[in-house]
Design an enzyme around this catalytic site. Structure first.
Site, PDB file in Angstrom:
ATOM      1  N   HIS A  83       0.857  -1.181   0.000  1.00  0.00           N
ATOM      2  CA  HIS A  83       0.000   0.000   0.000  1.00  0.00           C
ATOM      3  C   HIS A  83       0.894   1.233   0.000  1.00  0.00           C
ATOM      4  O   HIS A  83       1.926   1.264   0.656  1.00  0.00           O
ATOM      5  CB  HIS A  83      -0.893   0.001   1.246  1.00  0.00           C
ATOM      6  CG  HIS A  83      -1.872   1.122   1.243  1.00  0.00           C
ATOM      7  ND1 HIS A  83      -3.079   1.035   0.581  1.00  0.00           N
ATOM      8  CD2 HIS A  83      -1.828   2.361   1.782  1.00  0.00           C
ATOM      9  CE1 HIS A  83      -3.734   2.167   0.722  1.00  0.00           C
ATOM     10  NE2 HIS A  83      -2.997   2.994   1.447  1.00  0.00           N
ATOM     11  N   ASP A 162     -14.963   3.677   7.495  1.00  0.00           N
ATOM     12  CA  ASP A 162     -13.865   4.510   6.978  1.00  0.00           C
ATOM     13  C   ASP A 162     -14.347   5.336   5.793  1.00  0.00           C
ATOM     14  O   ASP A 162     -13.998   6.509   5.659  1.00  0.00           O
ATOM     15  CB  ASP A 162     -12.673   3.654   6.554  1.00  0.00           C
ATOM     16  CG  ASP A 162     -11.582   4.525   5.930  1.00  0.00           C
ATOM     17  OD1 ASP A 162     -11.036   5.386   6.653  1.00  0.00           O
ATOM     18  OD2 ASP A 162     -11.305   4.382   4.728  1.00  0.00           O
ATOM     19  N   ARG A 169     -13.852  13.691   6.918  1.00  0.00           N
ATOM     20  CA  ARG A 169     -12.524  14.292   7.131  1.00  0.00           C
ATOM     21  C   ARG A 169     -12.161  15.196   5.962  1.00  0.00           C
ATOM     22  O   ARG A 169     -11.570  16.269   6.135  1.00  0.00           O
ATOM     23  CB  ARG A 169     -11.457  13.194   7.289  1.00  0.00           C
ATOM     24  CG  ARG A 169     -11.525  12.484   8.631  1.00  0.00           C
ATOM     25  CD  ARG A 169     -10.705  11.214   8.601  1.00  0.00           C
ATOM     26  NE  ARG A 169      -9.302  11.461   8.308  1.00  0.00           N
ATOM     27  CZ  ARG A 169      -8.476  10.584   7.746  1.00  0.00           C
ATOM     28  NH1 ARG A 169      -8.921   9.368   7.417  1.00  0.00           N
ATOM     29  NH2 ARG A 169      -7.228  10.884   7.511  1.00  0.00           N
ATOM     30  N   SER A 184      -7.193   4.619   9.179  1.00  0.00           N
ATOM     31  CA  SER A 184      -7.932   4.525   7.916  1.00  0.00           C
ATOM     32  C   SER A 184      -7.265   3.501   6.985  1.00  0.00           C
ATOM     33  O   SER A 184      -7.916   2.601   6.451  1.00  0.00           O
ATOM     34  CB  SER A 184      -7.973   5.919   7.265  1.00  0.00           C
ATOM     35  OG  SER A 184      -8.355   5.836   5.923  1.00  0.00           O
ATOM     36  N   LYS A 188      -8.442  -0.934   6.393  1.00  0.00           N
ATOM     37  CA  LYS A 188      -8.734  -1.541   5.088  1.00  0.00           C
ATOM     38  C   LYS A 188      -7.805  -2.731   4.814  1.00  0.00           C
ATOM     39  O   LYS A 188      -8.210  -3.735   4.243  1.00  0.00           O
ATOM     40  CB  LYS A 188      -8.619  -0.486   3.981  1.00  0.00           C
ATOM     41  CG  LYS A 188      -9.801   0.488   4.028  1.00  0.00           C
ATOM     42  CD  LYS A 188      -9.666   1.635   3.063  1.00  0.00           C
ATOM     43  CE  LYS A 188      -8.752   2.690   3.588  1.00  0.00           C
ATOM     44  NZ  LYS A 188      -8.836   3.995   2.935  1.00  0.00           N
TER      45      LYS A 188
HETATM   46  N1  URA Z   1      -5.291   6.959   2.407  1.00  0.00           N
HETATM   47  C1  URA Z   1      -6.310   6.415   3.106  1.00  0.00           C
HETATM   48  O1  URA Z   1      -6.839   5.369   2.744  1.00  0.00           O
HETATM   49  N2  URA Z   1      -6.738   7.046   4.216  1.00  0.00           N
HETATM   50  C2  URA Z   1      -6.195   8.205   4.660  1.00  0.00           C
HETATM   51  O2  URA Z   1      -6.613   8.714   5.679  1.00  0.00           O
HETATM   52  C3  URA Z   1      -5.136   8.774   3.911  1.00  0.00           C
HETATM   53  C4  URA Z   1      -4.704   8.119   2.796  1.00  0.00           C
END
Ligand code: URA
Length: 430
Positions: A83, A162, A169, A184, A188
Site C-alpha cells: 500500500h 472509513d 474528514r 484509515s 482496510k
Molecule cells: N489513504 C487512506 O486510505 N486514508 C487516509 O486517511 C489517507 C490516505
C-alpha cells in the site's frame, strides 16, 4: 456512551476508553451519531491526537463496521499486500504485482480510486481497453489461485465506517492527522485479509507527510497497528518531492509500468519496484532472505517472466495488454528547458495540478477522467539539461489546454548550477 462527553474528553486532552470509542464509531456507521458530532470529535483528535490504544480501538471499530475477507485462509497460503500512502505518478502496484506473481508469491489486492491530487490505481488500470476492476471476492480469490494475481476495486462492504469518516474528514480539514491516517489505511488492510504488508510511506511536498519525522511517526503507527492485528509490516520511506518515474496521467503511467515489467522504465521507478517487490517476497512464504528475494525480482525483470505475468493478469480481467492500444492524447507538446543547468526540483504537487487541469484527475468524485492526458517529466531531479532540450512533455486534449499547461509546468521546475542528489528510498523500517 455519551457522545458529548466523549468529544469533551478528547477536546481536553484526555484518553477515551476503547469500548466507548468503539461504540461511537459503530453508532456513527449506523447513522445513529450525527455528522456534526463526528466532525467535532475528528477536530478534537486533529488537535490532541490519539494514543496507541485509542488508535487500535478506532481501527478495530472500523474493521468491525463491515465485511472482512480472509484471503490467506481462502488461498491456503500466506498473502502479501502493498500500500502506498499516496503520491504523484505512483503506478507501483501495476508493476510490483506482476513481479511478485512471477516470482511465485500470490498477489491479491484491493485498490482505491484517486484521493485529492494523487491518482488511484483503479483509474489507471481503467485506461486499459476492456479491463474490469469490479471483481467479487470469489472472483478475486479464484483468479489469484489460477494465475497468481488479481487487483480489484474495494468492495463497498469493506470498512464502510472509513468510507463515511474519510468523506467527513475530507470536508472538515481533518485528513492530515497521523493516527486518523494510520487507522484509515490499516483498517482496510486488516479487513482485506493479507498476512504481511509493505507500506510505501511517501515523504515530501507531494505527500500527506511533508517531513521525514512525520512520515516516520505514521510508519511506526501503522506498523504497530499491523502487529496488534498479527500482520507483519515493513515500511519504506520514499521521496515524494517530485513525481515517481516520468509519467503522471493514467494511460501514460500504465505504459511506464509496462515498460518497467518488460525490463526498461525510468531508473527511480525501477528502483522502487525492485525495493517493494524484494520486501514483499522476503515477507512471503517462499523462504527467501532479502538478498535472494532481490535476485529473484531482478531476474524476473530481465527474463520476460514479469512481463508474461502482467499480460496474463490484464487478459484475465478482460483487458488487452498491448500498450499500443492505450489511449493517446491528440496533442503532444514538448517543453524545452529555459536554461542550461541541473534540475533541482520538479515539484510534485504542481506537476499533479497540471495533470489535473489537463483532465487526468477528478475535482469531485463524480467527475469523468480523460485517461489519455498527462505529463511526462523527461528530466528529473539531478539531471543535467541544455537550454532548449526537452524538460517535459504535455499530453493534452487540444492546443489551448497544452498552452495553458506549459506555463504552469515550467514553474514547477527549478534549474540551478549545482546538482542536488537525493535518494529515492530514504529508509526501511522493519
Ligand atoms: N489513504 C487512506 O486510505 N486514508 C487516509 O486517511 C489517507 C490516505
Amino acid at each position: 456512551m455519551h457522545a458529548v462527553e466523549l468529544i469533551e474528553r478528547k477536546r481536553n486532552g484526555g484518553e477515551i476508553p476503547a469500548a466507548e470509542l468503539r461504540e461511537f464509531i459503530a453508532a456513527y456507521a449506523r447513522d445513529e451519531v450525527p455528522d456534526y458530532q463526528a466532525a467535532a470529535l475528528l477536530m478534537a483528535v486533529w488537535f490532541r491526537g490519539l494514543s496507541a490504544s485509542e488508535t487500535f480501538a478506532l481501527t478495530e471499530a472500523m474493521v468491525a463496521s463491515g465485511e472482512t475477507v480472509d484471503l490467506a485462509a481462502q488461498l491456503g497460503r500466506r498473502v502479501v499486500d502493498k500500500h502506498s500512502t499516496g503520491g504523484v505518478g505512483d503506478k507501483t502496484t501495476i508493476a510490483v504485482g506482476p513481479v511478485v506473481a512471477a516470482c511465485g508469491a500470490p498477489f491479491g489486492k484491493m485498490s482505491g480510486r484517486g484521493l485529492g491530487h494523487t491518482g488511484g490505481t483503479l483509474d489507471k488500470l481503467e485506461s486499459i481497453p476492456g479491463f474490469r476492476v469490479e471483481l467479487s471476492t470469489e472472483e478475486l480469490v479464484g483468479q489469484v489461485r489460477e494465475i497468481g494475481i488479481a487487483v480489484a476495486g474495494q468492495s463497498a462492504d469493506l470498512v464502510p465506517a472509513d468510507r463515511k469518516l474519510y468523506a467527513l474528514r475530507d470536508v472538515t480539514a481533518t485528513i492530515d492527522e497521523v493516527s486518523l491516517i494510520a487507522a484509515s489505511i490499516m483498517s482496510k488492510k486488516i479487513a482485506g485479509g493479507a498476512s504481511a504488508l509493505v507500506l510505501d510511506v511517501k515523504v515530501g511536498e507531494g505527500a500527506f507527510m511533508r517531513t521525514q519525522e512525520d512520515a516516520r511517526r505514521l510508519a511506526e503507527a501503522m506498523r504497530g497497528l499491523g502487529e496488534e492485528a498479527g500482520m507483519d509490516v515493513v515500511c519504506l520511506l520514499t521521496d515524494m518531492d517530485q513525481p515517481l518515474g516520468q509519467t503522471v496521467g493514467n494511460a501514460l503511467e500504465v505504459r511506464e509500468a509496462y515498460d518497467t515489467v518488460a525490463g526498461g522504465g525510468p531508473a527511480d521507478f525501477r528502483e522502487l519496484v525492485v525495493a517493494a517487490a524484494t520486501q514483499l517476497l522476503a515477507l512471503s512464504d517462499l523462504e527467501l532472505d532479502e538478498d535472494g528475494a532481490r535476485k529473484r525480482v531482478t531476474a524476473s525483470l530481465g527474463d520476460g517472466s514479469a512481463l508474461a505475468a502482467y499480460e496474463r493478469w490484464i487478459r484475465a480481467q478482460g483487458g488487452d495488454p498491448d500498450p499500443a492500444l492505450l489511449p493517446r492524447a491528440a496533442v503532444v507538446r514538448r517543453l524545452p528547458a529555459p536554461a542550461t543547468g541541473f534540475v533541482r526540483g520538479a515539484r510534485a504537487r504542481e506537476v499533479a495540478a497540471v495533470a489535473m487541469a489537463l483532465g487526468a484527475g477528478r475535482e469531485r468524485k463524480e467527475d469523468p477522467i480523460d485517461h489519455a492526458v498527462g505529463v511526462v517529466c523527461r528530466a528529473k531531479h539531478g539531471d543535467h539539461v541544455e537550454r532548449g532540450e526537452p524538460l517535459a512533455e504535455i499530453h493534452a486534449r487540444d492546443e489551448a489546454a497544452a498552452e495553458s499547461a506549459a506555463a504552469a509546468l515550467l514553474s514547477a521546475y527549478e534549474i540551478g548550477d549545482e546538482p542536488d542528489p537525493r535518494p529515492l528510498v530514504l529508509d526501511v523500517i522493519r
